[in-house]
Scaffold this motif. Structure first.
Motif, short mmCIF file in Angstrom:
data_model
loop_
_atom_site.label_atom_id
_atom_site.label_comp_id
_atom_site.label_asym_id
_atom_site.label_seq_id
_atom_site.Cartn_x
_atom_site.Cartn_y
_atom_site.Cartn_z
N LYS A 63 0.81 -1.22 0.00
CA LYS A 63 0.00 0.00 0.00
C LYS A 63 0.85 1.27 0.00
CE LYS A 63 -3.96 -2.07 2.41
NZ LYS A 63 -4.89 -1.96 3.56
N ALA A 66 2.79 1.78 -3.35
CA ALA A 66 1.93 2.38 -4.37
C ALA A 66 1.70 3.87 -4.11
CB ALA A 66 0.58 1.65 -4.42
N TYR A 92 -0.93 -4.57 -7.03
CA TYR A 92 -0.23 -3.52 -7.78
C TYR A 92 0.69 -4.17 -8.83
CZ TYR A 92 -1.83 -1.21 -3.55
OH TYR A 92 -2.62 -0.76 -2.51
N ASP A 94 1.74 -3.35 -11.62
CA ASP A 94 2.66 -2.50 -12.37
C ASP A 94 3.91 -2.14 -11.57
OD1 ASP A 94 0.93 -2.49 -14.53
OD2 ASP A 94 -0.11 -0.67 -13.89
N LEU A 95 3.98 -2.54 -10.31
CA LEU A 95 5.13 -2.21 -9.46
C LEU A 95 5.92 -3.48 -9.17
CD1 LEU A 95 3.51 0.25 -6.88
CD2 LEU A 95 4.96 0.83 -8.83
#
Length: 225
Positions: A63, A66, A92, A94-95
């Protein structure tokens, strides 16, 4: 180096509580204004210095990682719990997230522009904190920034039997004095730029300390020597 024995209990415990932890722990947007402001200040320092990516060490379900991305930095997350990393990757995608330990970061020397240790060092026995802070110092680029946040106290050692939804846990946690943490950071070679202590109130159960610090550049080190 051989993995410290306490990490097995931390890994197993957070694997056990991971789902409830992710559901119960607040996102950064739900935090109090002072806590949010320290994250924002850290991100701005990292952006301005522009020394490299940011490692969110002890990232949990991702968390805060992001949130940092939303503040304009390039973060990646590391956690000792494989279950936490699974949750972070799912939430997430994309991370980047990976399993790892802050006692032996698989990161090259001077690679990072920032390190965030957000409520992630309190399970480390006090005698091993110099090892952790030395890893932070090693992997940060000169001029890179560190934000260390956690509960502080008078040296209490806690051994909870259950946590996060009532699941059994076997880790220990420590609430060190603020001055002791500041001294350990200084001994590791960090320059502390700001220190914020938040007292308990109706929202905060325990005292919180935040340290915004940086690794001096060669020029800064010469000036202070």
């Amino acid at each position: 180096m051989t993995e410290p024995s306490y990490l097995a209990a931390v890994r197993e415990s957070y694997d056990t509580v991971s789902d409830d932890y992710a559901a119960l722990v607040k996102s950064p947007t739900e935090l109090d204004p002072l806590s949010r402001s320290m994250l924002t200040a850290f991100a701005e320092h990292v952006r301005v210095s522009d020394r490299g990516p940011v490692a969110d060490v002890g990232c949990g379900p991702g968390k805060v990682t992001a949130h940092l991305a939303g503040l304009g930095v390039s973060p990646f997350g590391i956690d000792v719990s494989p279950k936490m990393i699974e949750l972070a990757r799912s939430a997430y995608p994309d991370l980047p997230f990976s399993v790892g330990s802050m006692t032996a970061l698989e990161i090259e020397d001077a690679m990072l522009g920032g390190i965030l240790a957000y409520y992630s060092t309190h399970h480390t026995p006090p005698e091993l904190l110099p090892v952790v802070f030395a890893e932070f110092q090693r992997t940060l680029a000169p001029g890179g920034h560190l934000l260390l946040v956690g509960h502080v106290g008078t040296g209490e050692r806690r051994r909870p039997a259950h946590a996060y939804g009532g699941h059994p846990v076997s880790y220990e946690s420590y609430r060190l004095p603020t001055d002791q943490l500041a001294q350990l950071l200084s001994q590791a070679g960090f320059t502390i730029d700001a220190q914020l202590v938040q007292e308990p109130d109706e929202d905060l159960k325990w005292k919180i300390a935040s340290f915004l610090a940086h690794k001096p550049t060669t020029e800064q080190a010469v000036l202070t020597s």
